[in-house]
Design an enzyme around this catalytic site. Sequence first.
Site, mmCIF file in Angstrom:
data_model
loop_
_atom_site.group_PDB
_atom_site.id
_atom_site.type_symbol
_atom_site.label_atom_id
_atom_site.label_comp_id
_atom_site.label_asym_id
_atom_site.label_seq_id
_atom_site.Cartn_x
_atom_site.Cartn_y
_atom_site.Cartn_z
ATOM 1 C CE LYS A 93 -82.782 -47.861 29.092
ATOM 2 N NZ LYS A 93 -81.882 -47.373 28.068
ATOM 3 N NE ARG A 94 -86.339 -59.748 26.602
ATOM 4 C CZ ARG A 94 -87.619 -60.056 26.748
ATOM 5 N NH1 ARG A 94 -88.531 -59.117 26.631
ATOM 6 N NH2 ARG A 94 -87.973 -61.297 27.021
#
Length: 493
Positions: free
Chosen positions: A257-258
Amino acid sequence: MDLKPVRVRFAPSPTGRMHLGSARTALYCYLLARRTGGQFILRIEDTDRKRFVEGAEQELINGLRWLGIHYDEGPDVGGPYAPYRQTERQQIYQKWSNELVARGHAYPCFCTPDRLEKVRQEQQKQKQTPRYDGLCRQLDPAEARRRVDAGEKHVIRFKMPTEGQTRAVDHMRGEITWENAQLDDAIIIKSDGLPTYHLAAMTDDFEMKVTHVIRGSEWLSTFPLHVNIIRALGWPEPVWMHLSVFLKPSGKGKMSKREQAAALGDGHSIFVTDLKQLGYIPAGVLNWIVLMGWGVAEDDVMTLDQMVQRFDIDHLTASPAAINFAKLDHFNGTHIRLLDTPTLAPLLKPFFAAEGYTVDDETLLKVTPLIRERLVTLDDCIPFAGWFFKESVSPNPADLVAKGLTPANSAAIANRAHDILSGLPAITHAEAEPPLRALVEELGLNPNQVFGILRVAVTGQVVSPPLFESMEIVGREKVLARIRAAIRLLETM
RNA sequence: GCCCCCAUCGUCUAGCGGCCCAGGACGGAGCCCUCUCAAGGCUCAAACAGGGGUUCGAGUCCCCUUGGGGGCACCA
């Protein structure tokens, strides 16, 4: 490859956003269907009510539409095997599940999630592979039947063979063998009555007469389960292909996600709808993803139609591919350059609008050819051409000073240029360039120095589309006014 | 831990036993063109993971090692 018409399906679950991996799977399915003159089906696998995401199906459909991957049958277009949403097909799965139980290939299991969890933990503690311990498999069928009829909560498990091996062929990878003793009795009907993927997908592929299953490699581990279900029911086996996953740019694992957020900040994304907003065009995205897992020897710039002509399932790659956004940029720019002006101009409009510019079509049509070969993404039209739609520009004074010259010198040159241009009835490329070139010659300067002053004066920026074409579009009065403003600016330095 | 898959330039790949002292593309470097930025043209650097076999001959077939990936849910 065999060119007999096939039936292939793209079967996503509406549990999130449509990413590149899904897009490529859909693309390959589409290409195979078109290549063989067969059908491409969209089927929504929405049996997981817990992870269901409202609007995900629509995003999927929008994504496919935008990419130009059109399906022949699907939830919104219908077809001979409707419905195409699995929650609307529950009775069908129930029927085949009953059939499996009747034939002794499946059984009701009354174990609670609690018990299952305990078994799992115990197995992990003993360093064993976590799997169902088969408690309910031993149950007497009549007894099990009685408990089911009494309304006891249960699931249905598939009875996997415990001895020997399961063999199956993946078209890209060849024959794969599993020791049956390693396999698990998977749940095929959940306690809510809905099927799991394993039963639902196999049933629908059979019912919808799917001939080729192209799916992600995450299904490789449940592949033996699937072929055993099919064989237990005596269904014909499709041609299987398990496409590899996309890895993050470093090639180490999937994108987190990051990292997705970081990519977005960088103007890139692994989500189809983001790509549209970031200024990518379908042809660029398609050309990019089609080559991740399928290689062509030469001429790798292709339109969707050209891909259809050349696509060949015998030449797909089984190894995971790292995402390379630089290559996306390359293909996007290349395909933008392939667009003619009447096609490109309207695509640019929303990006100008998003930045608050009011663009008139006449100017836009003249500007478009000037910036086409400079665009990597559609939103690049803003830095290159946004100034065309401003009433006035505000150059940075320092930029007006030509390299190697003083502000006074620069002002003098601008003055000479102004005189030359104001002597022309209209400032066109053809009429303005020769006398200004002559001026460069006369002053013994570089074209760069003289034209640079004018560029900054007229466009307000150091990088712009070609000067003379730009001046022609801006028009005589505005050009002259902007040069005069620049001279005043230089004189105050 | 167990199961399965994968392995050619940094990346995507061509190659399906001799056509390969390995080809293309992206990215990188340089040159040319040039009013900036691009686009375009030319050139260069850059790979068959390691070790065993099989074969007259292996990037291509087999095995092992190593590395990478996927999976081990009443999710798909």
